[in-house]
Design a protein around this motif. Structure first.
Motif, PDB file in Angstrom:
ATOM      1  N   LYS A   5       0.929  -1.086  -0.091  1.00 32.25           N
ATOM      2  CA  LYS A   5      -0.079  -0.090   0.132  1.00 32.25           C
ATOM      3  C   LYS A   5       0.855   1.313  -0.031  1.00 32.25           C
ATOM      4  N   TRP A   6       0.752   2.354  -1.051  1.00 28.39           N
ATOM      5  CA  TRP A   6       1.270   3.429  -0.918  1.00 28.39           C
ATOM      6  C   TRP A   6       0.982   4.313   0.369  1.00 28.39           C
ATOM      7  N   GLN A   7       1.822   4.833   0.809  1.00 28.16           N
ATOM      8  CA  GLN A   7       1.425   5.749   2.108  1.00 28.16           C
ATOM      9  C   GLN A   7       1.967   7.287   1.714  1.00 28.16           C
ATOM     10  N   GLY A   8       1.236   8.256   2.193  1.00 22.65           N
ATOM     11  CA  GLY A   8       1.704   9.447   2.211  1.00 22.65           C
ATOM     12  C   GLY A   8       0.764  10.376   2.914  1.00 22.65           C
ATOM     13  N   GLU A  29       6.262  14.745 -18.982  1.00 28.44           N
ATOM     14  CA  GLU A  29       5.324  14.174 -20.227  1.00 28.44           C
ATOM     15  C   GLU A  29       3.761  14.622 -19.989  1.00 28.44           C
ATOM     16  N   GLU A  30       3.259  14.581 -18.908  1.00 28.36           N
ATOM     17  CA  GLU A  30       1.737  14.884 -18.540  1.00 28.36           C
ATOM     18  C   GLU A  30       1.358  16.206 -18.173  1.00 28.36           C
ATOM     19  N   ALA A  31      -0.041  16.355 -18.612  1.00 32.05           N
ATOM     20  CA  ALA A  31      -0.549  17.531 -18.199  1.00 32.05           C
ATOM     21  C   ALA A  31      -0.342  17.919 -16.702  1.00 32.05           C
ATOM     22  N   LYS A  32      -0.136  19.271 -16.464  1.00 32.68           N
ATOM     23  CA  LYS A  32       0.056  19.666 -14.907  1.00 32.68           C
ATOM     24  C   LYS A  32      -1.487  19.860 -14.413  1.00 32.68           C
ATOM     25  N   SER A  33      -1.422  19.566 -13.131  1.00 31.47           N
ATOM     26  CA  SER A  33      -2.651  19.952 -12.293  1.00 31.47           C
ATOM     27  C   SER A  33      -2.147  20.180 -11.157  1.00 31.47           C
ATOM     28  N   TRP A  34      -3.252  20.738 -10.429  1.00 32.37           N
ATOM     29  CA  TRP A  34      -2.991  21.332  -8.981  1.00 32.37           C
ATOM     30  C   TRP A  34      -3.301  20.332  -7.769  1.00 32.37           C
ATOM     31  N   ALA A  35      -2.606  20.542  -6.748  1.00 35.77           N
ATOM     32  CA  ALA A  35      -2.932  19.842  -5.561  1.00 35.77           C
ATOM     33  C   ALA A  35      -2.182  20.562  -4.417  1.00 35.77           C
ATOM     34  N   VAL A  36      -2.723  20.029  -3.195  1.00 34.31           N
ATOM     35  CA  VAL A  36      -2.180  20.670  -1.874  1.00 34.31           C
ATOM     36  C   VAL A  36      -0.710  19.876  -1.957  1.00 34.31           C
ATOM     37  N   PRO A  37       0.252  20.535  -1.182  1.00 33.06           N
ATOM     38  CA  PRO A  37       1.634  19.964  -1.167  1.00 33.06           C
ATOM     39  C   PRO A  37       1.757  18.598  -0.375  1.00 33.06           C
ATOM     40  N   SER A  38       2.130  17.510  -1.031  1.00 37.90           N
ATOM     41  CA  SER A  38       1.864  16.158  -0.531  1.00 37.90           C
ATOM     42  C   SER A  38       2.991  15.171  -1.209  1.00 37.90           C
ATOM     43  N   GLY A  39       3.202  14.199  -0.555  1.00 36.52           N
ATOM     44  CA  GLY A  39       4.236  13.032  -1.227  1.00 36.52           C
ATOM     45  C   GLY A  39       4.155  11.909  -0.329  1.00 36.52           C
ATOM     46  N   GLY A  40       4.940  10.929  -0.641  1.00 39.30           N
ATOM     47  CA  GLY A  40       5.148   9.493  -0.242  1.00 39.30           C
ATOM     48  C   GLY A  40       6.050   9.609   0.958  1.00 39.30           C
ATOM     49  N   LYS A  41       5.370   8.698   1.767  1.00 36.39           N
ATOM     50  CA  LYS A  41       6.364   8.491   3.264  1.00 36.39           C
ATOM     51  C   LYS A  41       7.512   7.576   3.041  1.00 36.39           C
ATOM     52  N   GLU A  42       8.372   8.012   3.470  1.00 38.51           N
ATOM     53  CA  GLU A  42       9.782   6.971   3.784  1.00 38.51           C
ATOM     54  C   GLU A  42       9.225   5.755   4.774  1.00 38.51           C
ATOM     55  N   ALA A  43      10.014   4.839   4.537  1.00 36.24           N
ATOM     56  CA  ALA A  43       9.851   3.675   5.640  1.00 36.24           C
ATOM     57  C   ALA A  43      10.203   4.331   7.048  1.00 36.24           C
ATOM     58  N   THR A  44      11.116   5.152   7.224  1.00 36.06           N
ATOM     59  CA  THR A  44      11.694   5.455   8.464  1.00 36.06           C
ATOM     60  C   THR A  44      10.936   6.840   8.954  1.00 36.06           C
ATOM     61  N   GLU A  78      -2.884   4.847   1.562  1.00 37.15           N
ATOM     62  CA  GLU A  78      -3.247   5.551   2.979  1.00 37.15           C
ATOM     63  C   GLU A  78      -2.538   6.878   2.791  1.00 37.15           C
ATOM     64  N   VAL A  79      -3.526   8.020   2.801  1.00 37.09           N
ATOM     65  CA  VAL A  79      -2.929   9.424   2.974  1.00 37.09           C
ATOM     66  C   VAL A  79      -3.615  10.220   4.018  1.00 37.09           C
ATOM     67  N   ARG A  80      -2.822  10.969   4.831  1.00 33.27           N
ATOM     68  CA  ARG A  80      -3.087  11.710   5.986  1.00 33.27           C
ATOM     69  C   ARG A  80      -3.154  12.950   5.841  1.00 33.27           C
ATOM     70  N   TYR A  81      -4.143  13.803   5.759  1.00 34.78           N
ATOM     71  CA  TYR A  81      -4.010  15.226   5.476  1.00 34.78           C
ATOM     72  C   TYR A  81      -3.776  16.232   6.695  1.00 34.78           C
ATOM     73  N   PHE A  82      -2.895  17.010   6.838  1.00 33.89           N
ATOM     74  CA  PHE A  82      -2.788  17.836   8.096  1.00 33.89           C
ATOM     75  C   PHE A  82      -3.148  19.222   7.798  1.00 33.89           C
ATOM     76  N   GLU A  83      -3.625  19.919   8.896  1.00 37.50           N
ATOM     77  CA  GLU A  83      -3.850  21.146   8.745  1.00 37.50           C
ATOM     78  C   GLU A  83      -2.546  21.994   9.690  1.00 37.50           C
ATOM     79  N   MET A  84      -1.868  22.719   8.860  1.00 41.13           N
ATOM     80  CA  MET A  84      -0.467  23.369   9.284  1.00 41.13           C
ATOM     81  C   MET A  84      -0.528  24.851   9.087  1.00 41.13           C
ATOM     82  N   ILE A  85       0.673  25.441   9.783  1.00 38.02           N
ATOM     83  CA  ILE A  85       0.752  26.916  10.086  1.00 38.02           C
ATOM     84  C   ILE A  85       2.279  26.907   9.560  1.00 38.02           C
TER      85      ILE A  85
END
Length: 130
Positions: A5-8, A29-44, A78-85
């Motif tokens: 399972k991909w986690q981020g 190569e692909e069309a660009k699209s918008w997202a909130v900053p995000s990415g994959g979790k390293e094992a550590t 599995e992706v967790r979204y966090f409110e941040m400042i």
């Protein structure tokens, strides 16, 4: 065959003008699209540290987590979204994967018409605006 399972993690950050921090992303190569900053979790990493490092890499901002606001969990991801400042840094792309092309603050009205990397997030993101 065992599927891993991909986690981020993803960061949700608003400025004083009630605009959401977003990034324009995609491979060359692909069309660009918008997202909130995000990415994959390293094992550590835990989800919180993943979120902080991804926000820094993609936007240049140092952030503190306020709270978890969404936990997506299904068979594939599995992706967790966090409110941040924002607590420091400056707007600048540090992305080693070269997938980020622009950083911008987007209003609720702008979010209605943006092409999103994850269209299923639109209603959730809209619900966060004050």
């Amino acid at each position: 065959m065992i599927l891993i399972k991909w986690q981020g993690a993803a960061g949700i950050c608003f400025n004083a003008d009630n605009q959401l921090l977003m990034v324009l992303q995609g491979t060359k190569e692909e069309a660009k699209s918008w997202a909130v900053p995000s990415g994959g979790k390293e094992a550590t990493e835990n989800f919180e540290s993943c979120c902080k490092s991804e926000v820094y890499e993609e936007t240049g901002f140092v952030v503190d987590i306020i709270r978890e606001v969404l936990h997506k969990n299904n068979d594939a991801v599995e992706v967790r979204y966090f409110e941040m400042i924002i607590t420091g840094g400056q707007m600048m792309i540090h992305d080693p994967d070269e997938l980020i092309y622009e950083i911008a603050w987007k209003s609720k009205d702008e979010l209605l018409d943006l092409t999103l990397s994850f269209p299923e997030d639109r209603q959730f993101l809209l619900s966060l605006f004050q």
